[in-house]
Design a protein around this motif. Sequence first.
Motif, PDB file in Angstrom:
ATOM      1  N   ALA A 166       0.826  -1.208   0.000  1.00  0.00           N
ATOM      2  CA  ALA A 166       0.000   0.000   0.000  1.00  0.00           C
ATOM      3  C   ALA A 166       0.860   1.258   0.000  1.00  0.00           C
ATOM      4  CB  ALA A 166      -0.936  -0.009   1.205  1.00  0.00           C
ATOM      5  N   VAL A 167       1.869   1.291   0.861  1.00  0.00           N
ATOM      6  CA  VAL A 167       2.744   2.467   0.925  1.00  0.00           C
ATOM      7  C   VAL A 167       3.547   2.612  -0.368  1.00  0.00           C
ATOM      8  CG1 VAL A 167       4.739   3.473   2.110  1.00  0.00           C
ATOM      9  CG2 VAL A 167       2.879   2.448   3.440  1.00  0.00           C
ATOM     10  N   GLY A 168       4.021   1.498  -0.915  1.00  0.00           N
ATOM     11  CA  GLY A 168       4.813   1.549  -2.156  1.00  0.00           C
ATOM     12  C   GLY A 168       4.014   2.087  -3.327  1.00  0.00           C
ATOM     13  N   LEU A 169       2.779   1.600  -3.491  1.00  0.00           N
ATOM     14  CA  LEU A 169       1.960   2.060  -4.606  1.00  0.00           C
ATOM     15  C   LEU A 169       1.540   3.512  -4.416  1.00  0.00           C
ATOM     16  CD1 LEU A 169      -0.312  -1.062  -5.278  1.00  0.00           C
ATOM     17  CD2 LEU A 169       1.692  -0.289  -6.559  1.00  0.00           C
ATOM     18  N   THR A 170       1.256   3.916  -3.167  1.00  0.00           N
ATOM     19  CA  THR A 170       0.894   5.306  -2.922  1.00  0.00           C
ATOM     20  C   THR A 170       2.061   6.234  -3.229  1.00  0.00           C
ATOM     21  OG1 THR A 170      -0.670   4.633  -1.203  1.00  0.00           O
ATOM     22  CG2 THR A 170       0.052   6.932  -1.174  1.00  0.00           C
ATOM     23  N   THR A 171       3.258   5.819  -2.848  1.00  0.00           N
ATOM     24  CA  THR A 171       4.460   6.610  -3.146  1.00  0.00           C
ATOM     25  C   THR A 171       4.664   6.724  -4.645  1.00  0.00           C
ATOM     26  OG1 THR A 171       5.476   5.860  -1.077  1.00  0.00           O
ATOM     27  CG2 THR A 171       6.944   6.792  -2.755  1.00  0.00           C
ATOM     28  N   ALA A 172       4.471   5.602  -5.358  1.00  0.00           N
ATOM     29  CA  ALA A 172       4.635   5.620  -6.820  1.00  0.00           C
ATOM     30  C   ALA A 172       3.607   6.528  -7.478  1.00  0.00           C
ATOM     31  CB  ALA A 172       4.505   4.198  -7.366  1.00  0.00           C
ATOM     32  N   TYR A 173       2.383   6.548  -6.912  1.00  0.00           N
ATOM     33  CA  TYR A 173       1.338   7.424  -7.448  1.00  0.00           C
ATOM     34  C   TYR A 173       1.746   8.892  -7.323  1.00  0.00           C
ATOM     35  CZ  TYR A 173      -2.887  10.268  -7.369  1.00  0.00           C
ATOM     36  OH  TYR A 173      -3.809  11.272  -7.583  1.00  0.00           O
ATOM     37  N   GLY A 226       4.056  10.102  -9.758  1.00  0.00           N
ATOM     38  CA  GLY A 226       3.562  10.114 -11.128  1.00  0.00           C
ATOM     39  C   GLY A 226       3.861   8.858 -11.897  1.00  0.00           C
ATOM     40  N   MET A 227       4.142   7.795 -11.192  1.00  0.00           N
ATOM     41  CA  MET A 227       4.540   6.558 -11.875  1.00  0.00           C
ATOM     42  C   MET A 227       3.358   5.610 -12.071  1.00  0.00           C
ATOM     43  SD  MET A 227       8.066   5.959  -9.725  1.00  0.00           S
ATOM     44  CE  MET A 227       8.390   4.371 -10.505  1.00  0.00           C
ATOM     45  N   LEU A 228       2.244   5.823 -11.328  1.00  0.00           N
ATOM     46  CA  LEU A 228       1.114   4.906 -11.421  1.00  0.00           C
ATOM     47  C   LEU A 228      -0.195   5.668 -11.436  1.00  0.00           C
ATOM     48  CD1 LEU A 228       2.025   2.121  -8.812  1.00  0.00           C
ATOM     49  CD2 LEU A 228       2.057   1.896 -11.288  1.00  0.00           C
ATOM     50  N   SER A 229      -1.222   4.989 -11.912  1.00  0.00           N
ATOM     51  CA  SER A 229      -2.568   5.557 -11.868  1.00  0.00           C
ATOM     52  C   SER A 229      -3.111   5.449 -10.446  1.00  0.00           C
ATOM     53  CB  SER A 229      -3.488   4.789 -12.825  1.00  0.00           C
ATOM     54  OG  SER A 229      -4.834   5.129 -12.583  1.00  0.00           O
ATOM     55  N   GLY A 230      -3.947   6.414 -10.061  1.00  0.00           N
ATOM     56  CA  GLY A 230      -4.537   6.414  -8.727  1.00  0.00           C
ATOM     57  C   GLY A 230      -5.430   5.223  -8.487  1.00  0.00           C
ATOM     58  N   TYR A 231      -6.001   4.661  -9.552  1.00  0.00           N
ATOM     59  CA  TYR A 231      -6.879   3.499  -9.380  1.00  0.00           C
ATOM     60  C   TYR A 231      -6.128   2.298  -8.808  1.00  0.00           C
ATOM     61  CZ  TYR A 231     -10.308   6.069 -12.131  1.00  0.00           C
ATOM     62  OH  TYR A 231     -11.183   7.014 -12.571  1.00  0.00           O
ATOM     63  N   PRO A 245      -4.706  -2.114  -3.076  1.00  0.00           N
ATOM     64  CA  PRO A 245      -4.225  -2.570  -1.748  1.00  0.00           C
ATOM     65  C   PRO A 245      -5.036  -1.985  -0.603  1.00  0.00           C
ATOM     66  CG  PRO A 245      -2.726  -0.946  -2.666  1.00  0.00           C
ATOM     67  CD  PRO A 245      -3.672  -1.308  -3.769  1.00  0.00           C
ATOM     68  N   LEU A 246      -5.543  -0.748  -0.778  1.00  0.00           N
ATOM     69  CA  LEU A 246      -6.346  -0.166   0.297  1.00  0.00           C
ATOM     70  C   LEU A 246      -7.664  -0.922   0.461  1.00  0.00           C
ATOM     71  CD1 LEU A 246      -5.782   3.671  -0.238  1.00  0.00           C
ATOM     72  CD2 LEU A 246      -4.709   2.156   1.447  1.00  0.00           C
ATOM     73  N   THR A 247      -8.226  -1.379  -0.665  1.00  0.00           N
ATOM     74  CA  THR A 247      -9.455  -2.180  -0.597  1.00  0.00           C
ATOM     75  C   THR A 247      -9.199  -3.516   0.093  1.00  0.00           C
ATOM     76  OG1 THR A 247     -10.282  -1.153  -2.631  1.00  0.00           O
ATOM     77  CG2 THR A 247     -11.291  -3.235  -1.946  1.00  0.00           C
ATOM     78  N   VAL A 248      -8.072  -4.150  -0.270  1.00  0.00           N
ATOM     79  CA  VAL A 248      -7.706  -5.417   0.379  1.00  0.00           C
ATOM     80  C   VAL A 248      -7.530  -5.215   1.887  1.00  0.00           C
ATOM     81  CG1 VAL A 248      -5.947  -7.212   0.529  1.00  0.00           C
ATOM     82  CG2 VAL A 248      -6.670  -6.362  -1.710  1.00  0.00           C
ATOM     83  N   ASN A 249      -6.823  -4.126   2.236  1.00  0.00           N
ATOM     84  CA  ASN A 249      -6.631  -3.815   3.663  1.00  0.00           C
ATOM     85  C   ASN A 249      -7.971  -3.593   4.360  1.00  0.00           C
ATOM     86  OD1 ASN A 249      -3.932  -3.961   3.180  1.00  0.00           O
ATOM     87  ND2 ASN A 249      -3.466  -1.814   3.630  1.00  0.00           N
ATOM     88  N   GLY A 250      -8.866  -2.873   3.659  1.00  0.00           N
ATOM     89  CA  GLY A 250     -10.170  -2.596   4.240  1.00  0.00           C
ATOM     90  C   GLY A 250     -10.966  -3.864   4.484  1.00  0.00           C
ATOM     91  N   LEU A 251     -10.929  -4.794   3.526  1.00  0.00           N
ATOM     92  CA  LEU A 251     -11.639  -6.062   3.700  1.00  0.00           C
ATOM     93  C   LEU A 251     -11.073  -6.862   4.868  1.00  0.00           C
ATOM     94  CD1 LEU A 251     -11.999  -7.112  -0.062  1.00  0.00           C
ATOM     95  CD2 LEU A 251     -13.827  -6.339   1.477  1.00  0.00           C
ATOM     96  N   PHE A 263      -4.200   5.887   9.339  1.00  0.00           N
ATOM     97  CA  PHE A 263      -3.010   5.019   9.403  1.00  0.00           C
ATOM     98  C   PHE A 263      -3.414   3.545   9.431  1.00  0.00           C
ATOM     99  CE2 PHE A 263      -1.015   8.960  10.708  1.00  0.00           C
ATOM    100  CZ  PHE A 263       0.240   8.875  10.129  1.00  0.00           C
ATOM    101  N   ASN A 264      -4.570   3.270  10.008  1.00  0.00           N
ATOM    102  CA  ASN A 264      -5.049   1.897  10.068  1.00  0.00           C
ATOM    103  C   ASN A 264      -5.262   1.336   8.668  1.00  0.00           C
ATOM    104  OD1 ASN A 264      -5.872  -0.420  11.452  1.00  0.00           O
ATOM    105  ND2 ASN A 264      -8.001   0.211  11.572  1.00  0.00           N
ATOM    106  N   ALA A 265      -5.762   2.174   7.769  1.00  0.00           N
ATOM    107  CA  ALA A 265      -6.021   1.728   6.393  1.00  0.00           C
ATOM    108  C   ALA A 265      -4.733   1.306   5.693  1.00  0.00           C
ATOM    109  CB  ALA A 265      -6.707   2.842   5.611  1.00  0.00           C
ATOM    110  N   TYR A 266      -3.630   1.953   6.046  1.00  0.00           N
ATOM    111  CA  TYR A 266      -2.351   1.624   5.407  1.00  0.00           C
ATOM    112  C   TYR A 266      -1.573   0.547   6.178  1.00  0.00           C
ATOM    113  CZ  TYR A 266      -2.330   5.222   1.802  1.00  0.00           C
ATOM    114  OH  TYR A 266      -2.603   5.956   0.684  1.00  0.00           O
TER     115      TYR A 266
END
Length: 471
Positions: free
Chosen positions: A91-98, A101-106, A111-117, A199-202
């Motif tokens: 989650a932190v890696g993809l957010t950092t990449a976003y 400008g390296m990744l789409s926000g979608y 990972p945040l959805t997986v964490n939420g579940l 922070f819990n979400a991440y």
Amino acid sequence: FQWLNRTVTRGGEQLLAKELLYPPDLTQVKQRQPAIDELSADPNWAQQFQAGALAHKGHNADIKTFIDWVIKPTNLPGWFRLAIFTLPLIAVGLTTAYFMGMLSGYLVLIPLTVNGLLLSRVQPLAQDTYNQTHRSINTLKAYEAMINCIENSDFRSGLLVELRKSFLDKNEKASVTILQLKNILSRIEVRNNFLYWLFNAYFLLDLIWLIQSERWKSQHSEYVVRWFDSIRQYELLISLSSSAYSHPHFVFPSWVEHSYYFKAGALGHPLIPEKERVTNDFSLEKKGSVVILTGSNMSGKSTYLRTLGVNIVLAKLGASVCAKDLQLGTFNLFTSMRTTDSLEQHVSSFYAELERIRQLIGLLEEKKPTLFLLDELLKGTNSHDRNLGSAALVKQLSNATAFGLISTHDLALGELSNGGGNIVNLSFNSRLSNGKLTFDYKLRPGLCNSFNATDLMEQMGINLQSEQPQP
């Protein structure tokens, strides 16, 4: 109870109340006496122990709920431990990449959805853990302070040394172990916070705290119940030692093998101030011995029964007693002193007293050695039935596995005395001088020879002269 109570936790308070009602066996009593004696010689340690708990507000929260949580395993799936390392990194890696400008926000939402579940799955357990533990933070602080005080002590008596061992049978101090749990629960307590949920979400904080608490419970839960029970025992001993310290002239009783034995020198009531207290020697040394205690109003009959009863209760706790000397056997104590009527249960005071007497007879049918203290036998019925029933009960008790005292105003009951046999008369007397009643509260052999009821009635304005026969 209030006179003795120096406990600082609800568990200690409950233990003192329980042991007043259901005393321990004689082996425990004999172990307690040297422990109480040692603690009474060092009141500073006892005060430090108490202050450690009292310094923390809310330390008396319901510890049973907390103990139930400690001993109940969480049983989290093993793969949860892998998830708390991998999912936050993703989650932190993809957010950092976003943000670079390296990744789409979608993609960040995955990972945040997986964490939420995952969090939604453990949320009920996390909330339940919070509900059972969040009131225990100050309780753990209090227990940590008390345990630390015990760990740093240097006891000599066997019972205190044995109780202390339970805190030292691990590689680390029990106080450090309790501190670790307190820190874990303190983190869980911050759940009601917006930043926490961000922070819990991440970082899956709920899951981290649950795993930490589960690990702590798996390693230490078997010790916790023992620690808390030992602390309750220390509180009980401190309460009894405070009484011994405050009354240095009190003595520890000794025990004899003969069940039907009670011998006291200068026995007094511990709740009567020393300057006002009158003491008496007293002994009962034979099965079937019955003392008929007569006396005028306010002469001290009921107080003397309570004097015997209270000191026996103290002795059976292991505490010091209000006497110069006390020896007693291993008997049950039975009293009938304050029976009252009950509108709710449709019971008169006379019937309530009969119920108590039936309980006594039940004990005797079980052949259990019993010392009885009966105040004003069958006072709720007419004089004919009272005399008939009282005489029958006295004779029954004199042939039973029991011994004890019966107070009464009825001199006719004293006529049962059989001159050197099982039934004897003792009395308290009063003196009327210049219209003023005086009492010396000294126990004397024989029936009471002074009564004051008519004098008291006249002092209250009842004109008894009008009832005298006219010449």
